[in-house]
Write an enzyme that holds these catalytic residues in place. Sequence first.
Site, PDB file in Angstrom:
ATOM      1  N   SER A  16       0.845  -1.202   0.000  1.00 22.56           N
ATOM      2  CA  SER A  16       0.000   0.000   0.000  1.00 22.56           C
ATOM      3  C   SER A  16       0.878   1.248   0.000  1.00 22.56           C
ATOM      4  O   SER A  16       2.061   1.204   0.368  1.00 22.56           O
ATOM      5  CB  SER A  16      -0.884  -0.006   1.258  1.00 22.56           C
ATOM      6  OG  SER A  16      -1.664   1.169   1.348  1.00 22.56           O
ATOM      7  N   LEU A  18       3.125   4.398   0.192  1.00 19.34           N
ATOM      8  CA  LEU A  18       4.505   4.734  -0.181  1.00 19.34           C
ATOM      9  C   LEU A  18       5.278   3.484  -0.599  1.00 19.34           C
ATOM     10  O   LEU A  18       6.029   3.516  -1.580  1.00 19.34           O
ATOM     11  CB  LEU A  18       5.220   5.426   0.993  1.00 19.34           C
ATOM     12  CG  LEU A  18       4.581   6.731   1.505  1.00 19.34           C
ATOM     13  CD1 LEU A  18       5.423   7.328   2.644  1.00 19.34           C
ATOM     14  CD2 LEU A  18       4.426   7.747   0.382  1.00 19.34           C
ATOM     15  N   ASP A  37       4.610  -7.770   3.732  1.00 25.62           N
ATOM     16  CA  ASP A  37       3.459  -7.002   4.233  1.00 25.62           C
ATOM     17  C   ASP A  37       2.550  -7.945   5.010  1.00 25.62           C
ATOM     18  O   ASP A  37       2.488  -9.144   4.719  1.00 25.62           O
ATOM     19  CB  ASP A  37       2.695  -6.342   3.067  1.00 25.62           C
ATOM     20  CG  ASP A  37       1.919  -5.113   3.509  1.00 25.62           C
ATOM     21  OD1 ASP A  37       1.033  -5.239   4.379  1.00 25.62           O
ATOM     22  OD2 ASP A  37       2.185  -4.017   2.986  1.00 25.62           O
ATOM     23  N   CYS A  80       8.839   0.586   4.756  1.00 25.11           N
ATOM     24  CA  CYS A  80       7.690   1.502   4.740  1.00 25.11           C
ATOM     25  C   CYS A  80       6.539   1.029   5.613  1.00 25.11           C
ATOM     26  O   CYS A  80       5.611   1.804   5.847  1.00 25.11           O
ATOM     27  CB  CYS A  80       7.168   1.666   3.313  1.00 25.11           C
ATOM     28  SG  CYS A  80       8.320   2.476   2.206  1.00 25.11           S
ATOM     29  N   SER A 142       9.143  10.154   9.932  1.00 29.81           N
ATOM     30  CA  SER A 142       8.021  11.069   9.671  1.00 29.81           C
ATOM     31  C   SER A 142       8.444  12.418  10.226  1.00 29.81           C
ATOM     32  O   SER A 142       9.263  12.479  11.164  1.00 29.81           O
ATOM     33  CB  SER A 142       6.765  10.593  10.410  1.00 29.81           C
ATOM     34  OG  SER A 142       5.802  11.634  10.458  1.00 29.81           O
ATOM     35  N   TYR A 155       2.912   7.616  18.036  1.00 27.35           N
ATOM     36  CA  TYR A 155       3.453   7.648  16.671  1.00 27.35           C
ATOM     37  C   TYR A 155       4.756   8.451  16.629  1.00 27.35           C
ATOM     38  O   TYR A 155       5.760   8.015  16.054  1.00 27.35           O
ATOM     39  CB  TYR A 155       2.400   8.255  15.740  1.00 27.35           C
ATOM     40  CG  TYR A 155       2.775   8.269  14.283  1.00 27.35           C
ATOM     41  CD1 TYR A 155       2.804   7.100  13.540  1.00 27.35           C
ATOM     42  CD2 TYR A 155       3.096   9.469  13.640  1.00 27.35           C
ATOM     43  CE1 TYR A 155       3.142   7.111  12.195  1.00 27.35           C
ATOM     44  CE2 TYR A 155       3.428   9.495  12.302  1.00 27.35           C
ATOM     45  CZ  TYR A 155       3.455   8.320  11.575  1.00 27.35           C
ATOM     46  OH  TYR A 155       3.799   8.336  10.246  1.00 27.35           O
ATOM     47  N   THR A 190      -1.693   8.861   0.494  1.00 29.45           N
ATOM     48  CA  THR A 190      -1.746   7.398   0.522  1.00 29.45           C
ATOM     49  C   THR A 190      -3.017   7.018   1.277  1.00 29.45           C
ATOM     50  O   THR A 190      -3.648   7.878   1.894  1.00 29.45           O
ATOM     51  CB  THR A 190      -0.538   6.822   1.284  1.00 29.45           C
ATOM     52  OG1 THR A 190      -0.690   7.145   2.678  1.00 29.45           O
ATOM     53  CG2 THR A 190       0.784   7.361   0.777  1.00 29.45           C
TER      54      THR A 190
HETATM   55  P1  NAD Z   1      -0.306   2.697   4.260  1.00 26.67           P
HETATM   56  O1  NAD Z   1      -1.254   2.431   5.395  1.00 26.67           O
HETATM   57  O2  NAD Z   1      -0.849   3.055   2.934  1.00 26.67           O
HETATM   58  O3  NAD Z   1       0.668   1.442   4.082  1.00 26.67           O
HETATM   59  C1  NAD Z   1       1.278   0.821   5.167  1.00 26.67           C
HETATM   60  C2  NAD Z   1       1.513  -0.646   4.837  1.00 26.67           C
HETATM   61  O4  NAD Z   1       2.160  -1.244   5.975  1.00 26.67           O
HETATM   62  C3  NAD Z   1       0.220  -1.444   4.578  1.00 26.67           C
HETATM   63  O5  NAD Z   1       0.322  -2.198   3.389  1.00 26.67           O
HETATM   64  C4  NAD Z   1       0.094  -2.327   5.799  1.00 26.67           C
HETATM   65  O6  NAD Z   1      -0.551  -3.564   5.537  1.00 26.67           O
HETATM   66  C5  NAD Z   1       1.565  -2.512   6.185  1.00 26.67           C
HETATM   67  N1  NAD Z   1       1.707  -2.885   7.595  1.00 26.67           N
HETATM   68  C6  NAD Z   1       1.144  -2.281   8.660  1.00 26.67           C
HETATM   69  N2  NAD Z   1       1.488  -2.923   9.790  1.00 26.67           N
HETATM   70  C7  NAD Z   1       2.288  -3.954   9.415  1.00 26.67           C
HETATM   71  C8  NAD Z   1       2.953  -4.985  10.131  1.00 26.67           C
HETATM   72  N3  NAD Z   1       2.857  -5.095  11.461  1.00 26.67           N
HETATM   73  N4  NAD Z   1       3.692  -5.870   9.427  1.00 26.67           N
HETATM   74  C9  NAD Z   1       3.787  -5.772   8.082  1.00 26.67           C
HETATM   75  N5  NAD Z   1       3.177  -4.839   7.356  1.00 26.67           N
HETATM   76  C10 NAD Z   1       2.425  -3.932   8.021  1.00 26.67           C
HETATM   77  O7  NAD Z   1       0.675   3.819   4.819  1.00 26.67           O
HETATM   78  P2  NAD Z   1       1.646   4.853   4.043  1.00 26.67           P
HETATM   79  O8  NAD Z   1       0.987   6.170   4.091  1.00 26.67           O
HETATM   80  O9  NAD Z   1       2.109   4.281   2.765  1.00 26.67           O
HETATM   81  O10 NAD Z   1       2.846   4.919   5.077  1.00 26.67           O
HETATM   82  C11 NAD Z   1       4.050   4.222   4.866  1.00 26.67           C
HETATM   83  C12 NAD Z   1       5.048   4.654   5.923  1.00 26.67           C
HETATM   84  O11 NAD Z   1       5.281   6.048   5.794  1.00 26.67           O
HETATM   85  C13 NAD Z   1       4.551   4.433   7.362  1.00 26.67           C
HETATM   86  O12 NAD Z   1       5.638   4.031   8.163  1.00 26.67           O
HETATM   87  C14 NAD Z   1       4.084   5.817   7.778  1.00 26.67           C
HETATM   88  O13 NAD Z   1       4.157   6.003   9.169  1.00 26.67           O
HETATM   89  C15 NAD Z   1       5.081   6.690   7.029  1.00 26.67           C
HETATM   90  N6  NAD Z   1       4.595   8.051   6.790  1.00 26.67           N
HETATM   91  C16 NAD Z   1       3.514   8.262   5.991  1.00 26.67           C
HETATM   92  C17 NAD Z   1       3.083   9.572   5.787  1.00 26.67           C
HETATM   93  C18 NAD Z   1       1.903   9.897   4.906  1.00 26.67           C
HETATM   94  O14 NAD Z   1       1.529  11.073   4.835  1.00 26.67           O
HETATM   95  N7  NAD Z   1       1.304   8.931   4.216  1.00 26.67           N
HETATM   96  C19 NAD Z   1       3.759  10.632   6.388  1.00 26.67           C
HETATM   97  C20 NAD Z   1       4.863  10.369   7.194  1.00 26.67           C
HETATM   98  C21 NAD Z   1       5.287   9.060   7.378  1.00 26.67           C
END
Ligand code: NAD
Length: 249
Positions: A16, A18, A37, A80, A142, A155, A190
């Site tokens: 999913s 990023l 994942d 990610c 983040s 977080y 995302t």
């Molecule tokens: P998302 O929810 O779209 O994707 C996260 C993925 O991680 C999912 O596919 C989920 O199934 C997987 N996941 C969750 N827990 C898990 C586990 N215990 N074991 C294995 N897989 C697991 O999120 P995103 O927005 O793509 O975020 C990706 C990363 O970027 C995260 O670490 C998030 O904290 C960080 N981030 C995102 C943003 C944003 O604005 N989207 C901003 C700052 C940081």
Amino acid sequence: MKLDATTPVVVSGGGSGLGAAVAQYFMAQGISVGVIDLNVDAVPDNALCAQADISQADQVSAALSRLRAEQGQERLCVNCAGIAPSAKTVSRGAAHDPALFAKVIQVNLTGTFNVASQSALGMSTLDPLDDGERGVIINTASIAAFEGQMGQIAYAASKGGVAAMTLPMARDMAKLGVRIMAIAPGVFLTPMVSTMPQEVQDALAGISEFPKRLGDPQEFARLVETIATNTMLNGEVIRLDAGTRMQAK
Ligand code: NAD
């Protein structure tokens, strides 16, 4: 490091957001990508995938073994996978649920450590490439690591930990030619964000300096490529946030 068909990539959270963007970006260049994942239903077509909960070290080990059996030892590991539940320190007369706090640390911080440390071990067995380089590990922090918002105590603590382990891990792995970097994204479009109400998304888009919009996951993938291919980048956390500095509400 030059990325090509001889440099397999592992992406945690590649089902999913990023992580999926990173997986698709490299697969489009003919590079083999293995995804770890919890939810493998949405893993991009053509990616190898191994289901695992990254907070469990034994599951990470089994998943990496499965991926390596198919595509070889990864040269690039991009972490990610993560979760972002929100809860205040005190709310409605109750303290923050300690089980929720522990879960966020367990997934975001310990999970990132599990994948990164086991990937580092695997990379240490590889022959060095040009410049003595064996591999690159990129973790996702983040901007909440530096300016956590109300409701982000767990977080922000988890992402602060991811940011803080960047330099010591880079120092640990320096003699083995493995670089460690972290990206601290601002707000990217995302599923973690697109599921928020539209007015919240609009407000988030308005807090950056320029451009005033949410980040495109492709822009995250392009920074991953830049880090992987520029050997002088090591031990640093790079903000990818269009100048955003989160303010108090
Ligand atoms: P998302 O929810 O779209 O994707 C996260 C993925 O991680 C999912 O596919 C989920 O199934 C997987 N996941 C969750 N827990 C898990 C586990 N215990 N074991 C294995 N897989 C697991 O999120 P995103 O927005 O793509 O975020 C990706 C990363 O970027 C995260 O670490 C998030 O904290 C960080 N981030 C995102 C943003 C944003 O604005 N989207 C901003 C700052 C940081």
